[in-house]
Design an enzyme around this catalytic site. Structure first.
Site, PDB file in Angstrom:
ATOM      1  N   SER A   1      66.250  60.900 111.987  1.00 26.78           N
ATOM      2  CA  SER A   1      66.042  62.206 111.364  1.00 26.78           C
ATOM      3  C   SER A   1      65.131  62.136 110.140  1.00 26.78           C
ATOM      4  O   SER A   1      63.968  61.784 110.245  1.00 26.78           O
ATOM      5  CB  SER A   1      67.405  62.804 111.020  1.00 26.78           C
TER       6      SER A   1
ATOM      7  N   ASP B   1      61.504  68.114 109.612  1.00 25.52           N
ATOM      8  CA  ASP B   1      61.790  66.710 109.304  1.00 25.52           C
ATOM      9  C   ASP B   1      61.381  65.835 110.478  1.00 25.52           C
ATOM     10  O   ASP B   1      60.797  66.313 111.451  1.00 25.52           O
ATOM     11  CB  ASP B   1      63.258  66.518 108.915  1.00 25.52           C
TER      12      ASP B   1
ATOM     13  N   ASP C   1      62.685  64.439 113.040  1.00 23.27           N
ATOM     14  CA  ASP C   1      63.052  64.710 114.438  1.00 23.27           C
ATOM     15  C   ASP C   1      63.071  66.194 114.756  1.00 23.27           C
ATOM     16  O   ASP C   1      63.463  66.585 115.854  1.00 23.27           O
ATOM     17  CB  ASP C   1      64.384  64.053 114.798  1.00 23.27           C
TER      18      ASP C   1
ATOM     19  N   ASP D   1      64.787  68.907 113.544  1.00 24.12           N
ATOM     20  CA  ASP D   1      65.944  69.799 113.565  1.00 24.12           C
ATOM     21  C   ASP D   1      66.235  70.446 112.211  1.00 24.12           C
ATOM     22  O   ASP D   1      67.186  71.206 112.069  1.00 24.12           O
ATOM     23  CB  ASP D   1      67.193  69.084 114.091  1.00 24.12           C
TER      24      ASP D   1
END
Length: 444
Positions: free
Chosen positions: A104, A243, A245, A247
């Protein structure tokens, strides 16, 4: 029963250090595969694996697919794709599970493994415990005729782009808007700019050149300064920061003002309530700013607080039958649009909401200003900090009645108590946070 390997969002750590080693990740894939096979012995399961742009993704992808194949599970590989894209394709392709290789918003030295169940939903705690139990068993590779097949699929990025676009009202477009889109050198680099461009916006992309090492480095939702500068430099209407990834979402307006997840959730809820389309209320966490809750309540919108972590927000939304929630960090859930948090889709919901309200982002958020929060991390040696802080806590709650609140939260990873005091006056928040922290420190 507590979990040994799974945290609030999968298994995560520094690459090369247990558990993020190729040996353990292969065993993790095998264990998850065995659980899938045990749940349905009549059919061979198929799992989708995606990843972000970290250099370690190649290694961990190979380890995971080896583990799944050894357990007799077929594997589809997407290459770099945002986490919510994996959740979507798991559902759209009617697969038994999806896996995302990502840490993330963390730096490139970290990585992790996130799982999605059938339907693109997060794994139940019970299934995670089954996987952990299987990890304690020896790994036994299936006979060759029972091994799973592995192949890369084409068109995953294009399908996800169309899915994101479909969440925006069909009768509208983004023509006339100039957007700066910060992809954090992460998994959205080849997705997000196309979504906004194809909806009609003029797009300036930053953080869109991943090299395996620069993910989240002074870009993205956890570092909005770069986006602020770019928005002002390009005279853009809005900036959108995702960010690593994809999400999380943080936004910036044309004045360079940053808007966090709480404020963006408020805008989405406000617009839906005005349209009479807000189902139930809004779910935040124990850390959501009190001023937001009070502002929603003034509009007749109910508010619930879950534990910190988007999985807990999701659980409460499902339990209440509500649709909108999230965290100040930028995890935003709109369950009528997607089964999980999605930074791109959330930004489209904000932009659509602003059109509905006929307001700028600043005007839409002008109903409330965040209360000052004082956060003090107090280290302890296993002492009875609850008893030690009881008197100060009671005094603080009495003094703050109607004006603020206190949250004491032990860290799940280190011997630390997080003391958070929120009040309509910063001096008051500082005073009581220091008082409670001192009481804990007196016995630590």
């Amino acid at each position: 029963m507590s979990r040994k390997y799974f945290g609030t969002d999968g298994v995560r750590g520094e690459v090369g250090q247990f558990p993020i080693t190729p040996e353990f990740v292969m065993k993790l894939g095998y264990a998850a595969g065995r659980v899938l096979v045990d749940h349905d012995k009549a059919h061979r399961p198929t799992v989708l694996i995606g990843k972000d742009t970290r250099i370690s993704g190649y290694m961990l992808e190979a380890a995971l697919q080896a583990g799944f194949s050894a357990a007799g599970v077929n594997v589809l590989l997407t290459g770099p794709l945002p986490t919510p894209g994996i959740a979507y394709l798991t559902r759209a392709l009617r697969l038994e599970a999806g896996v995302m290789i990502s840490a993330s918003h963390n730096p490139f030295q970290d990585n992790g493994i996130k799982f999605f169940a059938e339907g693109g939903k997060k794994l139940d705690d019970a299934v995670e415990l089954e996987i952990e139990a299987m990890l304690e068993q020896p790994m036994a590779t299936n006979p060759s005729e029972q091994l799973g097949r592995v192949r890369r699929i084409e068109g995953a990025v294009e399908r996800y782009i169309e899915f994101c676009k479909s969440s925006f009202p069909n009768d509208r477009d983004l023509k006339g808007l100039k957007l700066v889109v910060d992809c954090a050198h992460g998994a959205t680099y080849h997705v997000a700019p196309k979504v906004f461009h194809e909806l009609g916006a003029e797009v300036v992309t930053i953080g869109g050149e991943p090299d395996g090492y620069n993910i989240n480095e002074k870009v993205g939702a956890t570092y909005p300064k770069t986006l602020q500068v770019a928005v002002l430099e390009h005279h853009a209407d809005y900036g959108i920061a995702l960010d690593g990834d994809g999400d999380r979402l943080i936004m910036v307006d044309r004045e360079g003002t940053v808007y966090d997840g709480d404020q963006l959730i408020y805008v989405i809820a406000k617009a839906r309530a005005a349209r009479g389309e807000l189902k139930g209320g809004v779910v935040g966490t124990v850390m959501t700013n009190l001023a937001m809750e009070l502002a929603l309540n003034k509009q007749g919108v109910a508010f619930g607080r879950a534990k910190v972590g988007d999985r807990y927000v999701l659980e409460m939304l499902h339990g209440k039958g509500w649709q909108v929630g999230g965290e100040a960090s930028g995890h935003i859930l709109c369950l009528d649009c997607h089964s999980t948090g999605d930074g791109i889709i959330s930004s489209l919901q904000v932009l659509a909401s602003l059109t509905d309200l006929g307001m700028s982002l600043a005007d839409a958020c002008s109903d409330w200003q965040p209360y000052p929060q004082t956060l003090i991390n107090v280290r302890h040696n296993g002492c009875d900090w609850k008893s030690a802080s009881a008197a100060s806590l009671a005094a603080a709650e009495q003094a703050l009645q109607g004006r603020g609140r206190v949250v004491l939260r032990p860290s799940g990873t280190e011997p630390v108590v997080r003391v958070m005091v929120e009040a309509d006056d910063k001096a008051l928040a500082d005073q009581w946070a220091q008082s409670i922290a001192a009481a804990i420190q007196s016995v630590a």
